[in-house]
Design an enzyme around this catalytic site. Structure first.
Site, mmCIF file in Angstrom:
data_model
loop_
_atom_site.group_PDB
_atom_site.id
_atom_site.type_symbol
_atom_site.label_atom_id
_atom_site.label_comp_id
_atom_site.label_asym_id
_atom_site.label_seq_id
_atom_site.Cartn_x
_atom_site.Cartn_y
_atom_site.Cartn_z
ATOM 1 N N GLY A 1 -4.028 9.317 15.489
ATOM 2 C CA GLY A 1 -3.419 10.223 14.522
ATOM 3 C C GLY A 1 -1.925 10.103 14.338
ATOM 4 N N ASP B 1 0.999 8.679 13.195
ATOM 5 C CA ASP B 1 1.483 7.607 12.329
ATOM 6 C C ASP B 1 2.822 7.959 11.692
ATOM 7 O OD1 ASP B 1 0.653 9.583 10.631
ATOM 8 O OD2 ASP B 1 -0.805 8.357 9.527
ATOM 9 N N ARG C 1 -10.568 0.279 8.213
ATOM 10 C CA ARG C 1 -9.767 -0.651 9.013
ATOM 11 C C ARG C 1 -9.184 0.043 10.235
ATOM 12 N NH1 ARG C 1 -4.512 1.580 9.453
ATOM 13 N NH2 ARG C 1 -3.237 1.231 7.606
ATOM 14 N N LYS D 1 0.844 -1.189 0.000
ATOM 15 C CA LYS D 1 0.000 0.000 0.000
ATOM 16 C C LYS D 1 0.877 1.236 0.000
ATOM 17 C CE LYS D 1 -1.986 1.915 3.633
ATOM 18 N NZ LYS D 1 -2.897 2.160 4.784
ATOM 19 N N GLN E 1 -12.127 10.432 9.155
ATOM 20 C CA GLN E 1 -11.886 9.299 10.032
ATOM 21 C C GLN E 1 -12.828 9.293 11.230
ATOM 22 O OE1 GLN E 1 -10.698 5.925 11.535
ATOM 23 N NE2 GLN E 1 -9.861 6.653 9.609
ATOM 24 N N LYS F 1 4.443 13.347 14.601
ATOM 25 C CA LYS F 1 3.078 13.575 15.070
ATOM 26 C C LYS F 1 2.959 13.139 16.530
ATOM 27 C CE LYS F 1 0.762 13.018 10.588
ATOM 28 N NZ LYS F 1 -0.279 12.256 9.865
#
Length: 263
Positions: free
Chosen positions: A157, A159, A45, A1, A73, A163
């Site tokens: 959040g 990732d 997911r 991905k 989200q 962050k």
């Protein structure tokens, strides 16, 4: 991905912030099976992982939720959590008031819960049993002293290593469950607690899979503060993409391309 984040997309182009694609291959032969837009798969997911975590880690009597970050989200998070807890009230907070208002309209049109937009997150968090953070924040947005005993937090959040949504002090004082221990230590909110010298990767209570499999306990006290550090896993993408592919084949959906056709 492959996923990429384009934060100005919605404002400048009317497009989702996340853009990406999933390529699904046959595991035995390496043959390409499908190309899929990753936006919806990633959205669902991610929310499903929070719901699985809440099933094992949130209090059974949880009725109030705070959503910090009201982008695409957030609605998926609420809808997934409603599968595992009988939520009655939802607080919404976003630095962009239009996002909060937009999400409020969606929820009121589709779900039977009370919705309140809040200008400041602290009072809402103090009054909630579940909190979900789904923002691109670079500095923590939940302070340690805001969170009441018994709260479950899904930190969605963070990732990437720059962050951060959860106060490192809060991480250090909570039971922390990771989706993947090493990945959370590298890019999740755990990363910042480690960088602050407050935690080590070994301080994590468990990975979510260990709890689901019964190898580690989930919530063991109504007063535990539990943080689920959700950074997203490739296995989630594969499982979701395989399900979408199977369903598309069953329904005859999508466009079929014959790779053996030289014409």
């Amino acid at each position: 991905k492959t996923n990429a984040n384009f934060p100005r997309n919605r404002t400048n182009h009317g497009l989702p912030t996340i853009q990406g694609m999933i390529a699904l291959f046959d595991a035995d032969r390496g043959y390409p099976l499908a190309l899929m837009d990753s936006i919806e798969i990633t959205r669902l997911r991610t929310a499903a992982a929070s719901a699985v975590a809440a099933k094992y880690l949130a209090r059974e009597d949880a009725r109030t939720l705070t959503l910090l970050g009201c982008g695409d989200q957030a609605l998926a998070q609420l809808q997934a959590l409603l599968r595992v807890r009988q939520l009655e009230r939802v607080f919404l907070h976003d630095v962009n008031p239009e996002q909060s208002q937009r999400l409020s309209r969606h929820i009121k049109a589709s779900e039977s819960v009370e919705v309140e937009i809040v200008a400041m997150p602290e009072p809402a968090i103090r009054d909630s049993e579940i909190c979900v953070t789904c923002t691109p924040a670079r500095h923590h947005i939940i302070e340690n002293n805001w969170v009441q005993p018994g709260t479950f937090i899904a930190a969605v959040g963070a990732d990437s290593e720059d962050k951060c949504e959860i106060d490192p002090q809060l991480m250090a004082g909570s039971k922390v469950v990771a989706d993947i221990r090493a990945q959370c230590a590298a890019i999740g909110d755990l990363h910042h607690a480690i960088a602050a010298g407050l935690m080590q990767a070994s301080d994590i209570h468990a990975e979510l899979g260990e709890i689901v499999a019964g190898r580690k306990p989930g919530r063991t006290s109504s007063r535990e503060i539990i943080v689920f550090d959700s950074t997203g896993t490739a296995l989630q993408d594969v499982a979701a993409a395989a399900r979408v592919y199977s369903e598309a084949r069953r329904r005859g959906a999508g466009i079929t391309v014959n790779l053996n056709d030289s014409g």
